[in-house]
Motif scaffolding. Structure first.
Motif, short mmCIF file in Angstrom:
data_model
loop_
_atom_site.label_atom_id
_atom_site.label_comp_id
_atom_site.label_asym_id
_atom_site.label_seq_id
_atom_site.Cartn_x
_atom_site.Cartn_y
_atom_site.Cartn_z
N LEU A 88 51.63 32.43 46.15
CA LEU A 88 50.50 31.49 46.15
C LEU A 88 49.53 31.82 47.29
N LEU A 89 50.12 32.11 48.46
CA LEU A 89 49.26 32.38 49.62
C LEU A 89 48.47 33.67 49.45
N LEU A 90 49.06 34.64 48.75
CA LEU A 90 48.33 35.90 48.51
C LEU A 90 47.09 35.61 47.66
N VAL A 91 47.28 34.78 46.64
CA VAL A 91 46.17 34.44 45.75
C VAL A 91 45.10 33.63 46.48
N ILE A 92 45.54 32.74 47.37
CA ILE A 92 44.58 31.92 48.12
C ILE A 92 43.99 32.72 49.28
N GLY A 93 44.87 33.49 49.95
CA GLY A 93 44.49 34.11 51.22
C GLY A 93 43.45 35.22 51.09
N VAL A 94 43.55 36.05 50.04
CA VAL A 94 42.63 37.19 49.91
C VAL A 94 41.17 36.71 49.76
N PRO A 95 40.87 35.81 48.80
CA PRO A 95 39.48 35.35 48.71
C PRO A 95 39.03 34.58 49.95
N LEU A 96 39.97 33.82 50.53
CA LEU A 96 39.62 33.03 51.71
C LEU A 96 39.23 33.94 52.89
N SER A 126 37.51 42.14 58.69
CA SER A 126 36.41 42.12 59.66
C SER A 126 36.18 43.50 60.24
N GLN A 127 37.29 44.25 60.41
CA GLN A 127 37.17 45.56 61.03
C GLN A 127 36.54 46.57 60.07
N ASN A 128 37.05 46.62 58.83
CA ASN A 128 36.60 47.64 57.88
C ASN A 128 35.59 47.13 56.88
N GLY A 129 35.62 45.79 56.69
CA GLY A 129 34.95 45.22 55.52
C GLY A 129 33.50 45.61 55.41
N LYS A 130 32.75 45.44 56.50
CA LYS A 130 31.32 45.63 56.41
C LYS A 130 30.99 47.08 56.05
N ARG A 131 31.62 48.00 56.77
CA ARG A 131 31.35 49.42 56.57
C ARG A 131 31.67 49.81 55.13
N LEU A 132 32.85 49.39 54.65
CA LEU A 132 33.28 49.82 53.32
C LEU A 132 32.47 49.15 52.21
N THR A 133 32.16 47.87 52.36
CA THR A 133 31.41 47.21 51.28
C THR A 133 29.99 47.76 51.23
N ARG A 134 29.43 48.11 52.38
CA ARG A 134 28.10 48.73 52.37
C ARG A 134 28.14 50.08 51.66
N PRO A 138 29.25 46.73 42.40
CA PRO A 138 29.01 45.31 42.66
C PRO A 138 30.07 44.74 43.61
N PRO A 139 29.79 43.61 44.26
CA PRO A 139 30.67 43.08 45.31
C PRO A 139 32.12 42.89 44.88
N HIS A 140 32.38 42.38 43.66
CA HIS A 140 33.78 42.14 43.29
C HIS A 140 34.52 43.47 43.14
N ALA A 141 33.82 44.51 42.66
CA ALA A 141 34.45 45.82 42.56
C ALA A 141 34.71 46.39 43.95
N ALA A 142 33.79 46.13 44.87
CA ALA A 142 33.98 46.61 46.24
C ALA A 142 35.23 45.97 46.84
N LEU A 143 35.45 44.69 46.55
CA LEU A 143 36.64 44.02 47.08
C LEU A 143 37.91 44.59 46.46
N LEU A 144 37.93 44.66 45.12
CA LEU A 144 39.17 45.01 44.42
C LEU A 144 39.49 46.50 44.53
N LYS A 145 38.45 47.34 44.45
CA LYS A 145 38.73 48.78 44.33
C LYS A 145 38.56 49.54 45.64
N VAL A 146 37.91 48.91 46.62
CA VAL A 146 37.70 49.61 47.88
C VAL A 146 38.39 48.90 49.04
N LEU A 147 38.07 47.62 49.21
CA LEU A 147 38.56 46.93 50.40
C LEU A 147 40.07 46.67 50.33
#
Lengths: 373, 236
Positions: free
Chosen positions: B24-32, B116-124, B132-141
Motif C-alpha cells: 500500500l505504501l509503495l502505491v501511495i509513496g511513489v506519487p506522493l 530530489s537529487q536526480n529528479g530534476k536532471r532526469l525529467t528535464r 511526457p511527464p508520466h513516461a519520465a516518471l515510470l520509464k526514467v525516474l
C-alpha cells in the motif's frame, strides 16, 4: 478596441515564418539585452563565445526548461508567448546537456530504445544499427550507463539525440570529452551525413571552433548575455584564430569540389589546383561541394614548385600575414583565391626561406592530413 | 525448533501485515514523493513535517489518537465503521491503516531524497527527448531510483514487523486478527515463558537481518569495483 497594427503584423510574420523565430526573449541573465533570432527550418548553426556568455541559458530557454519571457515560435507553432510556454515534451525539439544526463539504472541499449520509442520520426532499424556501429557503441550496448567513461557517455548522448530525430536539435558542448581527432575525423563527418539525409535545424554549441567550422557555415556568437548572428563562420574563425595564438595548432576550414572518388581516394578541385584525400570515410557525389579541415601543423612551405614527391598535395598560395607564436614558431596566413588557411612553421624555416608577406609560395601537405571527410 | 501454533499464527499475521502495508505504501509513496519533489509551495514544509511526524512521535501517542478516531463511541468511528462495514478498532484493517501511517516516513523519505537529487536532471532530459511527464516518471525516474525504492520497501517492511506501541493501543491481542509477533513475545515474557519468547525473538532477528541483506543485494548500485574492473581490467 483598436488593434495595434505593427504588433499584429509582427504576430502574423512570426506565424508565417517556417523556421525558428525568437523575439524579445528575456531571462534572468539578459534582462537588458533581449534576444532576437531568426533561423531557417533546416540548417546547421554553430553557437560559441566565452564561458558564462549565456549559451546554455539560451538553449534551455528555447527548450522551455527555464523561466523566460518573450516570443518563440517554430514552424508556425508558438512555443513561448509572454510568460506562458508550451511544455518541453510538446515542442518538436531535443536537447543534449553538457553532463550527458543518461538515464541511470538502465543499459546503453535501454537509453537508445527510449529515445527511439518517443521519436516523432523514428529511424529505420538498419540506420540505427549503422549509427551504433559508427559511433563505436556496439560493445557498450549491454553496459549499465554508470559504467561509461565521460567520452563514451557523450557519444551515447549524441546518438540518443539522433535516434530522437527532432525537427530542432540543440547540442550543448556535446563532444567536449571525446578525443578531438576521433571527433573531427570520424564523428562530425558522420553527423553531417546524417543531417544531409534527415534535414533539421541544428544548433551546435562548442568551445572548439574546429567542430563548428566543419559542421556549419554560419555561427551565433554570445558574449556577456548578448546574442549576435548568424555570422559567417569564416569571420568568426579569423577572430578566434587570433585569440588562440598560444594553442599548439589550429584547423582551417577549406571548401572544394569533388572531381572523383575511388577506393577511399578522393580527388578534389580547389581553384586551378587538384587535391587528394585518402582514408575517406564518407561517400560523396561528383560535383558536390564539400568542406574539410586542414591542421596548421601539417603544412610545409616551398619557395619553388617541388618535383615529384610522396606528398600528394601542392597549392600555389599567397602569404598574407606572418604572426609570431610562442616557442620559436610563426603562424602564416595563406590564401588560395578567396579562401584562407593557417600554417605553423619554425622561426628558423622562416629565416632560411626569407618569407615575406605578399609573396607567392607553394604549400604542401599529405593526402592523409585533410580532416573531416 | 519448536514453535507453538499460536505463535506461528502470530508470525503469519505479522508477515501479512508487513506485506500489505509495504505494498500500500509503495502505491501511495511513489506519487506522493514525486509530487513533493516538484511542489514549490510554502505548504511543502508543513506536509513534509506531517509525513516525518510518525518517525519521532511515541507510537503510543499515534495509537491513542487512532483509537479515538476509530472508537465506535465517537462520530468519526461510527462513520468509518459505517463506510467499512465493521468497526476498525481491534481489527486487521485497523492495524493496516495504523501501520501505513506509522511507516509512512520510512517509505517516503528515501524516495523523496532520491527524486530530489536526480529528479530534476532526469525529467528535464526525458522531456527534452519528447517524453511526457508520466513516461519520465515510470520509464526514467523509477529505474534510476531502484536502490532507493528497494531500501524504502525493506525499511518499511522491517519497521512494520517490529511495530508494538500502535498495535497495543488499537489492536489488542486477538489471535489471528491483531496479535502480532511483538505482542505475542511480550505476552510470553509477562507469563515468564522464556523459552517461547527466545524462539520468537530469534525468528524475528533472523528474518529482519536476512531482509536487510537481501535489500542491500537487490538495491546495489553499480559499484566502484565494477568501474575499476571495466577500466583497469582488475576483477572487482
Amino acid at each position: 478596441m483598436e488593434l495595434s497594427l505593427p504588433l499584429f503584423r509582427r504576430a502574423i510574420q512570426s506565424l508565417d515564418c517556417d523556421g525558428l523565430s525568437v523575439q524579445g526573449l528575456v531571462t534572468s541573465l539578459n534582462a537588458d539585452t533581449p534576444w532576437e533570432l531568426a533561423l531557417p527550418a533546416q540548417g546547421i548553426f554553430g553557437l560559441t563565445g566565452p564561458s558564462g556568455g549565456g549559451k546554455s541559458t539560451l538553449l534551455a530557454a528555447l527548450a522551455g526548461l527555464r523561466g523566460c519571457a518573450g516570443k518563440i515560435g517554430f514552424g508556425g507553432v508558438a512555443w513561448q508567448s509572454g510568460r506562458r510556454g508550451l511544455a518541453t515534451h510538446r515542442r518538436d525539439l531535443s536537447l543534449a546537456f553538457q553532463d550527458s544526463s543518461l538515464f541511470g539504472g538502465q543499459t546503453v541499449a535501454d537509453n537508445l530504445a527510449l529515445a527511439h520509442r518517443y521519436s516523432r520520426r523514428p529511424l529505420a532499424p538498419e540506420e540505427r544499427a549503422e549509427l551504433i556501429e559508427c559511433f563505436g557503441i556496439t560493445p557498450l550496448l549491454r553496459q549499465p550507463v554508470e559504467l561509461l567513461s565521460g567520452g563514451e557517455a557523450q557519444r551515447v548522448a549524441v546518438l540518443r539525440q539522433l535516434f530522437s530525430n527532432a525537427a530542432v536539435q540543440l547540442y550543448d558542448e556535446p563532444l567536449a570529452a571525446v578525443d578531438r581527432l576521433q571527433v573531427i575525423r570520424k564523428l562530425l563527418p558522420r553527423l553531417r551525413a546524417f543531417w544531409a539525409r534527415h534535414p533539421a535545424l541544428v544548433i551546435w554549441t562548442s568551445h572548439d571552433f574546429d567542430e563548428i567550422q566543419l559542421l556549419a557555415t554560419q555561427c551565433l556568437w554570445m558574449e556577456r548575455g548578448a546574442l549576435n548572428g548568424p555570422l559567417p563562420v569564416r569571420a568568426v574563425a579569423r577572430r578566434l584564430q587570433l585569440d588562440s595564438l598560444d594553442r599548439e595548432s589550429c584547423f582551417s576550414r577549406i571548401e572544394a569540389r569533388v572531381l572523383s572518388q575511388e577506393e577511399g581516394l578522393l580527388t578534389l578541385s580547389l581553384g586551378d589546383a587538384t587535391l587528394y584525400a585518402d582514408r575517406v570515410a564518407g561517400r560523396y557525389k561528383v560535383g558536390q561541394s564539400i568542406a574539410f579541415l586542414l591542421g596548421s601543423g601539417d603544412i610545409g612551405l616551398c619557395l619553388e614548385q617541388p618535383g615529384l614527391s610522396s606528398i600528394l598535395n601542392c597549392l600555389a598560395v599567397e602569404l598574407r600575414e606572418i604572426v609570431p607564436l610562442a616557442g620559436g614558431r610563426v603562424r602564416l596566413r595563406l590564401a588560395v583565391g578567396e579562401q584562407e588557411f593557417s600554417a605553423d612553421i619554425s622561426r628558423l624555416s622562416r629565416e632560411r626561406l626569407q618569407l615575406r608577406e605578399g609573396e607567392r609560395y607553394f604549400a604542401q601537405f599529405k593526402a592523409s592530413s585533410l580532416a573531416g571527410l | 525448533m519448536n514453535i507453538g501454533a499460536a505463535d506461528l499464527e502470530a508470525l503469519w499475521l505479522t508477515l501479512r501485515l508487513a506485506a500489505v502495508t509495504t505494498l500500500l505504501l509503495l502505491v501511495i509513496g511513489v506519487p506522493l514523493a514525486w509530487k513533493l519533489s516538484h511542489w514549490q509551495s510554502r505548504w511543502r514544509h508543513g506536509v513534509e513535517v506531517l509525513i516525518t511526524l510518525p518517525l519521532v512521535l511515541p507510537p503510543t501517542v499515534l495509537g491513542f489518537y487512532l483509537l479515538l478516531l476509530f472508537s465506535p463511541n465517537h462520530a468519526s468511528g461510527q462513520w468509518l465503521a459505517g463506510v467499512w462495514g465493521e468497526p476498525l478498532v481491534f481489527s486487521f484493517t485497523g492495524l493496516v491503516i495504523a501501520s501505513v501511517i506509522y511507516s509512512l516516513p520510512f517509505m517516503v523519505q528515501p524516495l523523496l531524497a532520491s527524486f530530489s537529487q536526480n529528479g530534476k536532471r532526469l525529467t528535464r532530459a526525458a522531456a527534452a527527448l519528447g517524453m511526457p511527464p508520466h513516461a519520465a516518471l515510470l520509464k526514467v525516474l523509477l529505474p534510476a531510483s531502484r536502490p532507493a525504492i528497494v531500501s524504502a520497501c525493506a525499511l518499511t517492511f522491517a519497521h512494520t514487523l517490529g511495530e508494538f506501541g500502535v498495535v497495543l493501543m488499537i489492536g489488542g491481542a486477538i489471535p489471528g486478527e491483531t496479535q502480532v509477533v511483538s505482542i505475542a513475545l511480550y505476552q510470553h515474557v509477562e507469563a515468564l515463558e522464556y523459552g517461547a519468547a527466545h524462539r520468537l525473538a530469534l525468528v524475528l532477528l533472523v528474518v529482519t537481518t536476512a531482509l536487510l541483506l537481501l535489500a542491500r543485494w537487490l538495491g546495489r548500485a553499480v559499484s566502484e569495483a565494477q568501474r575499476e574492473e571495466r577500466f583497469m581490467g582488475v576483477p572487482g
